[in-house]
Design a protein around this motif. Structure first.
Motif: not given
Length: 732
Positions: A662-671
């Motif tokens: 339900x959220x959005x972010x400018x940048x996402x990092x995932x391991x």
């Protein structure tokens, strides 16, 4: 395990909800700070604590308790101090002195066994005697409960929950039926209750134990995996393993539960499925109410709808595809419709157009399961949206929804976004509040993670051809050179994403092991991405999302590391320790449960109530004198938390993918560092990637990424909503 013994010299902090305390203890070596879940203690009491030494950045060396023993006060002065401390209602220092003068060293024995003798003390009448006796018994029972449960390996914090629920009856109730803890105390599972039961002498083959174990397997499957039912053979196998019992005996006990209707069996696609009554009834009611809505609205003329679509296209300077036009027509012609599609397929634009088609004369309500999703919906559609809980007015004295079948929603159309996040209980509550004649439009992405709670609501609804529905597949929203939307759809089709292209916004950084990946993620957040994106405020622009809670790249470890780098302790920077977490001024935090009583204020003195699960904010102030923490949400709403309310906050530098929905972010990092296959799934990867607007960075091993893309089966859920929809359609 170390031990520490001394006299309590004061309580610095206490959370009445979970018993977490910070106390000062005078030992032979001086004053020591002891932390942990403890009963209420008074100055002068002697306590022996088991635990280990820790170091707090602000408060220094502390002793963390994992168990304790309280010694009864022995001297007359110690007894007087204990009674006059304020713990016993109706007794102050002067009354405590009179009681001790009357009974001497027998004072505590008199209070325990012959409290009526308090009438011998001057100024104590029958009403006050009863108040003192009851309060003393409560205090003794609380301590007795802690010590009783400690013998069975129950943690002090869980003991505090049990004591709060059962009070002085705790030991008696638990001895009578330890398995009640499973249903009545959050955090107690079958193994804990069973350990107590077996220690108390309840036989391993008792019917009560066997039946409790069978029901627990179903409850655990609902809570941990999201199943609303289980295959009978699988249930018997799991229950037999849990109970250490013969499968035939488990089957016999299951038959008894089915005959008593404590459980239900339904034959679905030639499989015998077992379900708990509350889950089964929720899915049946959802199916019945959804199907009843299909034909209860006044249809709009197709030509009228098409004319309004053309008008909207002209105003917005867009052109809908034939599938999009069909979605709008379906919503306008049906009492119930579902629109589903991935990112960039135009779902939000269609919602706005449908609102335009229905016209200003229609009362339209917009809702979403979480505060973040509702806020996004409001901003995108230019129309106020609320959480489902707020829409249904959750709260009141009984903690229930105030808007329901007897007090329904007053609207012509209800549009619900992010339906994949709805579990069966919340969906049922919403449908109970929808009147016949209301148009219901369900919007969501069926390929995202299912709800945290039980059920597979959106996927099950889409499995029923009788429900009007349109699936959007064509991509319309795609910035020039952006690969985020393209790769999301590639992942969804089981294809590897295209990474590290020139000018791309979708990157993969190879790191061989989790520790290296964690180091890289920290550096990306602290230095590299802020410079790349032209921002100094990494916490507001970059969100780390992890598939797992534990491990070097899990939520817990990354939150600790990112906090120490992005918001380290400093001279004059206040912080507060709550349980295992240190909260510091400037920290990024998430509110983790709906609280409709929490008040907020804005800079221009507007105020209101309600903070919701998933709201993300920043700690702006810690008032040590008042024991308050202030959090600013959405750059406008300031909420004050008492220290005791800090259990509603978590650090949010790193979130689980589930909590990011339900959220959005400018940048996402995932391991991408491996782990249990059940966590590393295609829809988890897809959900995480689709949280990003401008940039995605994956860090780890490419074989883990490839495995996640191909792992499309591990998280399949057992549910019956689709079955009941089909069953009711065939019965009509």
């Amino acid at each position: 395990m170390e031990k520490l013994r001394g006299k309590v010299s004061g309580t610095l902090f206490r959370n009445e909800e979970n018993g977490y305390s910070v106390i000062s203890v005078r030992t032979s070596e001086g004053i020591t700070t002891v932390t942990g879940a403890l009963p209420e203690l008074t100055e002068g009491e002697v306590i022996e604590v088991e635990g280990s030494w820790t170091h707090h950045a602000q408060y220094g060396r502390q002793f963390k308790s994992s168990g304790f023993r309280i010694e009864a006060p022995q001297t007359l002065s110690a007894i007087e101090t204990y009674l006059g401390s304020g713990l016993i209602r109706g007794v102050g220092p002067s009354t405590a002195r009179l009681i001790v003068e009357a009974f001497g060293r027998d004072t505590l024995e008199v209070l325990s066994t012959k409290p009526e003798r308090l009438l011998e003390v001057p100024k104590i009448g029958r009403i006050r005697m009863k108040q003192i006796a009851e309060s003393f018994q409560e205090q003794q029972a609380s301590r007795s409960t802690f010590l009783f449960l400690q013998k069975y390996g129950i943690s002090p914090s869980l003991s505090a929950k049990i004591n709060k629920c059962y009070r002085e009856q705790a030991e008696a109730l638990i001895r009578q039926n330890p398995y009640r803890l499973i249903d009545e105390i959050e955090g107690v599972g079958f193994l804990t209750a069973d350990r107590i039961a077996l220690s108390l002498g309840i036989p391993k083959n008792s019917e009560f134990r066997m039946q409790s174990g069978i029901k627990y397997v179903l409850q655990d499957a609902a809570g941990s995996i999201g199943h609303t039912c289980m295959n009978k053979d699988q249930l018997i196998m799991k229950a037999a393993s849990l109970l250490g019992a013969d499968a035939d005996e488990v089957c016999r006990q299951l038959s008894i539960l089915l005959l008593r209707k404590d459980l239900f069996q339904d034959d679905i696609n030639e499989a015998e499925m077992i379900s708990l009554p509350r889950l089964r009834s929720a899915e049946i009611e959802i199916a019945r109410r959804l199907l009843a809505l299909r034909g209860t609205v006044q249809q709009l003329f197709p030509e009228h709808v098409k004319a309004r679509i053309r008008e909207f296209e002209k105003t917005q300077r867009i052109r809908f595809s034939s599938t999009q036009c069909q979605a709008i027509l379906t919503a306008a012609q049906s009492g119930l419709a579902v629109i589903t599609g991935g990112p960039g397929t135009g779902k939000t634009t269609l919602i706005t157009c449908i609102m335009s088609v229905l016209g200003q004369e229609s009362k339209i309500l917009l809702a979403a399961p979480t505060g973040r999703a509702a806020k996004r919906m409001s901003e995108a559609c230019g129309h106020e949206a609320s959480t489902v809980h707020r829409l249904l007015q959750y709260g009141g004295e009984d903690g229930a929804f105030q808007v329901n079948s007897e007090n329904p929603l007053e609207c012509d159309c209800l549009i619900l976004d992010e339906v994949s996040m709805m579990d069966v209980f919340l969906m049922r509550s919403l449908l109970q509040a929808v009147q016949p004649g209301t148009r219901l439009l369900l919007v969501g992405d069926a390929d995202q993670l299912p709800s945290v709670g039980p059920g597979n609501v959106l996927a099950d609804i889409l499995s029923c051809p009788a429900v009007p529905q349109v699936r959007l597949t064509e991509i319309f929203r795609q910035s020039s050179g952006s690969m985020i939307v393209v790769n999301a759809h590639r992942i969804n089709r089981g294809e590897d994403p295209e990474i590290n292209g020139r000018g791309s916004d979708f990157f993969f950084e190879s790191k061989a092991d989790p520790e290296e990946a964690a180091d890289s993620i920290v550096q990306l957040c602290v230095n590299r991405l802020p410079a790349f994106m032209g921002t100094k405020d990494a916490s507001r622009f970059i969100q780390v999302l992890s598939p797992a809670k534990k491990g070097a790249c899990g939520v817990q470890a990354l939150n600790a590391r990112l906090q120490s780098e992005l918001n380290p302790p400093g001279r004059g920077k206040p912080e507060v320790q709550f349980g295992e977490t240190t909260f510091r001024k400037g920290d990024k935090v998430m509110h983790i449960r709906n609280n409709y009583q929490l008040k907020w204020k804005t800079a221009d003195d507007a105020d209101g109530q309600g903070v919701f699960n998933g709201d993300i904010g920043f700690i702006t102030r810690i008032q040590e004198a008042d024991r308050m923490v202030e959090v600013l949400y959405d750059e406008e709403r300031t909420v004050s938390y008492e220290y005791a309310q800090l259990e509603e906050l978590e650090l949010a530098y790193c979130l689980s993918v589930h909590k990011s929905q339900g959220s959005e972010f400018p940048a996402v990092i995932m391991p991408m560092t491996g782990g249990p296959r059940i966590l590393l799934t295609r829809n988890l990867l897809y959900t995480g990637v689709t949280r990003a607007r401008q940039l995605v960075v994956l860090v780890g091993r490419q074989e883990v990424l490839q495995m996640m893309v191909r792992n499309n089966q591990e998280r399949s859920r057992y549910s019956q909503l689709g079955h009941w929809l089909g069953f009711l359609v065939n019965q009509a």
